[in-house]
Design a protein around this motif. Structure first.
Motif, PDB file in Angstrom:
ATOM      1  N   LYS A  74     -72.973 -64.655 -15.797  1.00  0.00           N
ATOM      2  CA  LYS A  74     -73.532 -63.718 -14.812  1.00  0.00           C
ATOM      3  C   LYS A  74     -72.556 -62.626 -14.394  1.00  0.00           C
ATOM      4  O   LYS A  74     -72.752 -61.973 -13.373  1.00  0.00           O
ATOM      5  CB  LYS A  74     -74.003 -64.468 -13.553  1.00  0.00           C
ATOM      6  N   ALA A  75     -71.508 -62.432 -15.184  1.00  0.00           N
ATOM      7  CA  ALA A  75     -70.495 -61.430 -14.844  1.00  0.00           C
ATOM      8  C   ALA A  75     -70.508 -60.299 -15.860  1.00  0.00           C
ATOM      9  O   ALA A  75     -71.007 -60.440 -16.986  1.00  0.00           O
ATOM     10  CB  ALA A  75     -69.115 -62.078 -14.791  1.00  0.00           C
ATOM     11  N   LEU A  76     -69.937 -59.163 -15.449  1.00  0.00           N
ATOM     12  CA  LEU A  76     -69.751 -58.018 -16.330  1.00  0.00           C
ATOM     13  C   LEU A  76     -68.252 -57.830 -16.545  1.00  0.00           C
ATOM     14  O   LEU A  76     -67.506 -57.546 -15.608  1.00  0.00           O
ATOM     15  CB  LEU A  76     -70.359 -56.759 -15.708  1.00  0.00           C
ATOM     16  N   HIS A  77     -67.808 -58.005 -17.798  1.00  0.00           N
ATOM     17  CA  HIS A  77     -66.395 -57.889 -18.122  1.00  0.00           C
ATOM     18  C   HIS A  77     -66.154 -56.577 -18.871  1.00  0.00           C
ATOM     19  O   HIS A  77     -66.890 -56.239 -19.809  1.00  0.00           O
ATOM     20  CB  HIS A  77     -65.935 -59.059 -18.998  1.00  0.00           C
ATOM     21  N   SER A  87     -59.808 -55.567 -18.512  1.00  0.00           N
ATOM     22  CA  SER A  87     -59.320 -54.662 -17.469  1.00  0.00           C
ATOM     23  C   SER A  87     -60.037 -54.854 -16.143  1.00  0.00           C
ATOM     24  O   SER A  87     -59.506 -54.522 -15.081  1.00  0.00           O
ATOM     25  CB  SER A  87     -59.461 -53.203 -17.925  1.00  0.00           C
ATOM     26  N   GLU A  88     -61.271 -55.406 -16.185  1.00  0.00           N
ATOM     27  CA  GLU A  88     -62.036 -55.622 -14.948  1.00  0.00           C
ATOM     28  C   GLU A  88     -63.100 -56.675 -15.185  1.00  0.00           C
ATOM     29  O   GLU A  88     -63.683 -56.754 -16.280  1.00  0.00           O
ATOM     30  CB  GLU A  88     -62.696 -54.314 -14.483  1.00  0.00           C
ATOM     31  N   SER A  89     -63.365 -57.480 -14.168  1.00  0.00           N
ATOM     32  CA  SER A  89     -64.448 -58.462 -14.215  1.00  0.00           C
ATOM     33  C   SER A  89     -65.221 -58.404 -12.904  1.00  0.00           C
ATOM     34  O   SER A  89     -64.630 -58.551 -11.825  1.00  0.00           O
ATOM     35  CB  SER A  89     -63.906 -59.878 -14.434  1.00  0.00           C
ATOM     36  N   ARG A  90     -66.516 -58.166 -13.007  1.00  0.00           N
ATOM     37  CA  ARG A  90     -67.395 -58.177 -11.833  1.00  0.00           C
ATOM     38  C   ARG A  90     -68.208 -59.464 -11.881  1.00  0.00           C
ATOM     39  O   ARG A  90     -69.079 -59.635 -12.738  1.00  0.00           O
ATOM     40  CB  ARG A  90     -68.323 -56.971 -11.838  1.00  0.00           C
ATOM     41  N   LYS A  91     -67.957 -60.357 -10.978  1.00  0.00           N
ATOM     42  CA  LYS A  91     -68.590 -61.659 -10.993  1.00  0.00           C
ATOM     43  C   LYS A  91     -69.933 -61.645 -10.266  1.00  0.00           C
ATOM     44  O   LYS A  91     -70.132 -60.921  -9.300  1.00  0.00           O
ATOM     45  CB  LYS A  91     -67.666 -62.701 -10.364  1.00  0.00           C
ATOM     46  N   ASP A  92     -70.828 -62.489 -10.770  1.00  0.00           N
ATOM     47  CA  ASP A  92     -72.128 -62.740 -10.133  1.00  0.00           C
ATOM     48  C   ASP A  92     -72.878 -61.442  -9.811  1.00  0.00           C
ATOM     49  O   ASP A  92     -73.411 -61.273  -8.710  1.00  0.00           O
ATOM     50  CB  ASP A  92     -71.939 -63.559  -8.859  1.00  0.00           C
ATOM     51  N   ILE A  93     -72.969 -60.556 -10.775  1.00  0.00           N
ATOM     52  CA  ILE A  93     -73.725 -59.310 -10.555  1.00  0.00           C
ATOM     53  C   ILE A  93     -75.230 -59.558 -10.686  1.00  0.00           C
ATOM     54  O   ILE A  93     -76.032 -58.713 -10.276  1.00  0.00           O
ATOM     55  CB  ILE A  93     -73.269 -58.202 -11.510  1.00  0.00           C
ATOM     56  N   HIS A  94     -75.618 -60.704 -11.266  1.00  0.00           N
ATOM     57  CA  HIS A  94     -77.026 -61.125 -11.343  1.00  0.00           C
ATOM     58  C   HIS A  94     -77.125 -62.549 -10.822  1.00  0.00           C
ATOM     59  O   HIS A  94     -76.138 -63.293 -10.801  1.00  0.00           O
ATOM     60  CB  HIS A  94     -77.541 -61.066 -12.783  1.00  0.00           C
ATOM     61  N   ASP A  95     -78.328 -62.911 -10.419  1.00  0.00           N
ATOM     62  CA  ASP A  95     -78.564 -64.281  -9.976  1.00  0.00           C
ATOM     63  C   ASP A  95     -78.836 -65.225 -11.141  1.00  0.00           C
ATOM     64  O   ASP A  95     -78.770 -66.448 -10.982  1.00  0.00           O
ATOM     65  CB  ASP A  95     -79.747 -64.328  -9.007  1.00  0.00           C
TER      66      ASP A  95
END
Length: 395
Positions: A74-77, A87-95
């Motif tokens: 559920k993350a965007l890396h 360089s970046e990880s956005r966690k739990d961007i979706h349910d």
């Protein structure tokens, strides 16, 4: 080119737009990059594992410096491909687990999850731009229409939808009727005036943009299994406007011409393993097509070997036909001279001879019609068969 072993089931692949590098997302959560050359040699560029959950989808930036990866976690890396690091990880961007990611513009991404939720992102900003919830089953594929700045999404709920990314509305610009089948893949043909959608039942559904998105205008049956992946041919091939590559769960990668329908040939065979993804290198304009199934191996196939042989066979057919035409014309001219000589009467011919002689009619030269290259060739090229719309049924 020899197959590239990846050490795990491949969920998606992406090619660098300018370099001979291919990236693979694996069931293990790993992302592996491989360099390759025209002689069939390959080597591992880097391996990293941003998540312990499976990597389901990859997308590359326009210049190839960044790679985006999504999956069950559920993350965007965001991966810097120049150094092979996250360089970046956005966690739990979706349910729910994310099934697809698509780059729309230099500063806009789209993600779609297992519950049918679509979100638009600006990689430079932390928060989501817009969220769409009109689908109720998994998002299977995306298509970006550059001319209208519209995103087309296919879903397992049996519908496709069109999103105008310039609008701030959270409802789709258009949505099709229920096609009574899971929609799994999408690709444009005829200069993007028509859209082809692959389905679970093995039918290619064709939508005409000029007639709206409510329902398909044509259905091409024949694939014995689901059509999980579709891909356009490089524009350098003359038939690219109407020929597509289809990846099916029967393990065959096919080249199919549409309108009229014809099976060009089988490009690659994955045996009993279904084909999940296909892509062409150099931003879709290269010579190598990559196909991935469940056998933990990435297949790279040289398109030039397939389609250049087709062109050579076609040229040989045309040359042979021209030679037969010239030979026929020579024979006709000789026959005309012979017929004409028979009509010339001797100086002492009698009146009876005049009465009994035939009136010279002059033979009309018969020319063969010009060959219609769109109607097919006389001879069958390697990997090509002539077929009716049900041409896949025997495969």
């Amino acid at each position: 080119m020899p197959d590239i072993p990846c050490g795990g089931q491949i969920f998606d692949l992406a090619f660098h737009p300018t370099r001979s590098t291919v990236y693979t997302g694996l069931l293990t959560g790993e992302i592996k990059a491989f360099g390759y050359d025209e002689q069939g040699n390959h080597e591992t560029s880097f391996t990293l594992r941003p998540s312990k959950r499976s990597c389901r989808s990859l997308e590359i930036s326009q210049n190839g410096d960044h790679l985006w990866a999504v999956g069950k976690g559920k993350a965007l890396h965001t991966i810097d491909t120049t150094i092979g690091k996250v360089s970046e990880s956005r966690k739990d961007i979706h349910d729910s687990p994310i099934n697809r990611v698509k780059r729309l513009m230099p500063h806009m991404l789209a993600t779609g999850d297992d519950d049918g939720v679509i979100k638009l992102w600006d990689p430079r900003k932390p928060d989501v731009l817009r969220e769409f919830t009109h689908h109720f089953d998994f998002i299977s594929d995306f298509l970006w229409l550059e001319d209208k700045k519209q995103l087309v999404a296919t879903s397992g709920d049996g519908t496709l939808s069109v999103l105008d990314v310039r609008s701030k509305k959270t409802k789709p610009f258009a949505q099709s009727e229920d096609q009574e089948d899971e929609l799994l893949s999408i690709v444009p043909i005829k200069g993007a005036s028509k859209i082809v959608v692959g389905t679970q039942l093995g039918i290619l559904s064709i939508f005409n943009r000029n007639k709206g998105w409510g329902d398909c205008v044509d259905r091409v049956p024949g694939h014995p299994s689901s059509i999980d992946a579709l891909c356009s041919l490089p524009s350098s091939y003359p038939s690219s406007h109407s020929t597509i590559l289809t990846g099916s769960s029967d393990g065959l990668l096919r080249a199919v011409q549409l309108l009229p329908t014809k099976l060009i040939g089988v490009i690659a065979d994955h045996g009993s393993f279904p084909i999940e993804r296909i892509a062409i290198d150099r931003g879709g304009e290269g010579r190598w097509v990559g196909s991935a199934g469940h056998e933990e191996v990435l297949k790279l196939t040289d398109l030039n070997e397939i389609f250049e042989d087709e062109d050579k066979n076609e040229e040989a057919d045309e040359t042979s036909e021209d030679g037969e035409k010239d030979k026929g014309e020579d024979e006709e001219e000789n026959q005309e001279l012979e017929d004409l000589s028979k009509t010339i009467e001797p100086a002492n011919a009698s009146d009876d001879d005049h009465q009994d002689s035939d009136v010279p009619t002059g033979k009309k030269r018969q020319y063969k019609q010009e060959k219609d290259v769109l109607a097919g060739r006389k001879k069958r090229g390697r990997n090509e068969v002539e077929a009716e719309p049900s041409f896949f049924s025997g495969l």
